[in-house]
Write a protein that holds these residues in place. Sequence first.
Motif, PDB file in Angstrom:
ATOM      1  N   TRP A 114      57.457  91.739  73.336  1.00  0.00           N
ATOM      2  CA  TRP A 114      57.825  90.402  72.862  1.00  0.00           C
ATOM      3  C   TRP A 114      59.259  90.119  73.267  1.00  0.00           C
ATOM      4  O   TRP A 114      60.061  91.031  73.471  1.00  0.00           O
ATOM      5  N   ARG A 115      59.564  88.838  73.372  1.00  0.00           N
ATOM      6  CA  ARG A 115      60.943  88.434  73.652  1.00  0.00           C
ATOM      7  C   ARG A 115      61.202  87.042  73.100  1.00  0.00           C
ATOM      8  O   ARG A 115      60.355  86.150  73.219  1.00  0.00           O
ATOM      9  N   LEU A 116      62.354  86.851  72.487  1.00  0.00           N
ATOM     10  CA  LEU A 116      62.802  85.521  72.093  1.00  0.00           C
ATOM     11  C   LEU A 116      63.437  84.860  73.313  1.00  0.00           C
ATOM     12  O   LEU A 116      64.315  85.439  73.953  1.00  0.00           O
ATOM     13  N   SER A 117      62.996  83.663  73.638  1.00  0.00           N
ATOM     14  CA  SER A 117      63.489  82.977  74.818  1.00  0.00           C
ATOM     15  C   SER A 117      64.587  81.995  74.445  1.00  0.00           C
ATOM     16  O   SER A 117      64.552  81.368  73.390  1.00  0.00           O
ATOM     17  N   PHE A 149      54.848  80.857  73.766  1.00  0.00           N
ATOM     18  CA  PHE A 149      54.440  79.824  72.810  1.00  0.00           C
ATOM     19  C   PHE A 149      55.617  79.484  71.909  1.00  0.00           C
ATOM     20  O   PHE A 149      56.561  80.255  71.757  1.00  0.00           O
ATOM     21  N   ALA A 150      55.558  78.288  71.330  1.00  0.00           N
ATOM     22  CA  ALA A 150      56.606  77.822  70.428  1.00  0.00           C
ATOM     23  C   ALA A 150      56.172  78.054  68.993  1.00  0.00           C
ATOM     24  O   ALA A 150      55.033  77.756  68.628  1.00  0.00           O
ATOM     25  N   CYS A 151      57.088  78.582  68.177  1.00  0.00           N
ATOM     26  CA  CYS A 151      56.756  78.926  66.803  1.00  0.00           C
ATOM     27  C   CYS A 151      57.723  78.251  65.839  1.00  0.00           C
ATOM     28  O   CYS A 151      58.933  78.485  65.888  1.00  0.00           O
ATOM     29  N   LEU A 152      57.168  77.423  64.984  1.00  0.00           N
ATOM     30  CA  LEU A 152      57.927  76.833  63.883  1.00  0.00           C
ATOM     31  C   LEU A 152      57.428  77.482  62.601  1.00  0.00           C
ATOM     32  O   LEU A 152      56.280  77.318  62.211  1.00  0.00           O
ATOM     33  N   SER A 153      58.300  78.259  61.971  1.00  0.00           N
ATOM     34  CA  SER A 153      57.881  79.040  60.817  1.00  0.00           C
ATOM     35  C   SER A 153      59.031  79.199  59.839  1.00  0.00           C
ATOM     36  O   SER A 153      60.197  79.292  60.233  1.00  0.00           O
ATOM     37  N   GLY A 158      66.223  78.716  61.793  1.00  0.00           N
ATOM     38  CA  GLY A 158      66.507  77.688  62.778  1.00  0.00           C
ATOM     39  C   GLY A 158      65.889  76.374  62.379  1.00  0.00           C
ATOM     40  O   GLY A 158      64.902  76.324  61.633  1.00  0.00           O
ATOM     41  N   SER A 159      66.449  75.294  62.895  1.00  0.00           N
ATOM     42  CA  SER A 159      65.969  73.962  62.548  1.00  0.00           C
ATOM     43  C   SER A 159      64.761  73.544  63.370  1.00  0.00           C
ATOM     44  O   SER A 159      64.062  72.599  63.009  1.00  0.00           O
ATOM     45  N   GLY A 160      64.533  74.221  64.465  1.00  0.00           N
ATOM     46  CA  GLY A 160      63.413  73.873  65.329  1.00  0.00           C
ATOM     47  C   GLY A 160      62.610  75.099  65.693  1.00  0.00           C
ATOM     48  O   GLY A 160      62.915  76.216  65.260  1.00  0.00           O
ATOM     49  N   PRO A 161      61.576  74.905  66.490  1.00  0.00           N
ATOM     50  CA  PRO A 161      60.749  76.046  66.878  1.00  0.00           C
ATOM     51  C   PRO A 161      61.491  76.995  67.819  1.00  0.00           C
ATOM     52  O   PRO A 161      62.360  76.573  68.581  1.00  0.00           O
ATOM     53  N   VAL A 162      61.167  78.268  67.724  1.00  0.00           N
ATOM     54  CA  VAL A 162      61.670  79.249  68.677  1.00  0.00           C
ATOM     55  C   VAL A 162      60.561  79.533  69.676  1.00  0.00           C
ATOM     56  O   VAL A 162      59.378  79.400  69.369  1.00  0.00           O
ATOM     57  N   ARG A 163      60.954  79.919  70.853  1.00  0.00           N
ATOM     58  CA  ARG A 163      59.975  80.244  71.891  1.00  0.00           C
ATOM     59  C   ARG A 163      59.853  81.761  71.991  1.00  0.00           C
ATOM     60  O   ARG A 163      60.853  82.465  72.095  1.00  0.00           O
ATOM     61  N   ASN A 207      50.378  75.774  62.978  1.00  0.00           N
ATOM     62  CA  ASN A 207      49.235  75.583  63.880  1.00  0.00           C
ATOM     63  C   ASN A 207      49.071  76.749  64.849  1.00  0.00           C
ATOM     64  O   ASN A 207      48.623  76.570  66.000  1.00  0.00           O
ATOM     65  N   ASP A 208      49.417  77.948  64.389  1.00  0.00           N
ATOM     66  CA  ASP A 208      49.294  79.159  65.215  1.00  0.00           C
ATOM     67  C   ASP A 208      50.000  79.018  66.555  1.00  0.00           C
ATOM     68  O   ASP A 208      49.532  79.520  67.591  1.00  0.00           O
ATOM     69  N   GLY A 209      51.152  78.350  66.525  1.00  0.00           N
ATOM     70  CA  GLY A 209      51.906  78.179  67.767  1.00  0.00           C
ATOM     71  C   GLY A 209      51.172  77.348  68.806  1.00  0.00           C
ATOM     72  O   GLY A 209      51.435  77.481  70.009  1.00  0.00           O
ATOM     73  N   GLN A 210      50.259  76.483  68.365  1.00  0.00           N
ATOM     74  CA  GLN A 210      49.440  75.636  69.247  1.00  0.00           C
ATOM     75  C   GLN A 210      48.511  76.468  70.137  1.00  0.00           C
ATOM     76  O   GLN A 210      48.037  75.980  71.180  1.00  0.00           O
ATOM     77  N   LEU A 211      48.246  77.692  69.738  1.00  0.00           N
ATOM     78  CA  LEU A 211      47.328  78.537  70.499  1.00  0.00           C
ATOM     79  C   LEU A 211      45.914  78.372  69.951  1.00  0.00           C
ATOM     80  O   LEU A 211      45.702  78.373  68.734  1.00  0.00           O
TER      81      LEU A 211
END
Length: 220
Positions: A114-117, A149-153, A158-163, A207-211
């Motif tokens: 895994w990696r945070l982008s 994928f983008a994750c809002l959790s 953070g204020s927005g989703p992380v990738r 939404n499961d990261g839109q997956l």
Amino acid sequence: MTNRRTRQGGLLGAALAGFLIVGATSCSGGDGRTEKEPDAAVAAGSLCGGSAVSAGAVQALETITGASRFYAAGETSTVARAAKELVEGATSSAVVDGEVCRVYTARSEFRITWRLSDSASVDDPASKFSLLDMGERALAAPDGAFLRFACLSERVPGSGPVRIDIGVERGGMPTEPEGDPEALKDAYATVAHSFSLAMAKELGCENDGQLKSNPSLDRL
């Protein structure tokens, strides 16, 4: 995230430079924790905590390796542990990448990472990669795959989703992949999707990261 240090590791081909950092070749984690040596062989569905490997991914792993029994690198080699490390890294700005799971057969080894982008920017893929319609970015080759994928959790600050980038790569000495290249691409992409979806669910991504529940293997 630009000030975070990254662990030393390999890359999933030149096309993924800057995206996927693979764990070191030993069984020691970057935090000094040492995984136990793999012991009893298990079915693919029991790997990496069990819930990470879908039925499709079980078949995909068998396609990739030609094996039906596998060895995992210790009891802590799970999606739950990787998700915990990811959250801690996002909070402390200390770690941006790590290993989800490492799997062995009698003849091969491969890693899921895994990696945070830092951004949504991407490079053009090398010719061996096919671009797939999954997540924000999905690439598949006969010897590896990558999915972003983008994750809002609420778990991830953070204020927005992380990738989040999930990669699957063969380990050990490089060899020419055996089998139909397109079937191998589909297999690696299926494994990458399975672990990406498991990570998204573990993190509680909206939404499961839109997956989708099943991988989309259509070429773009």
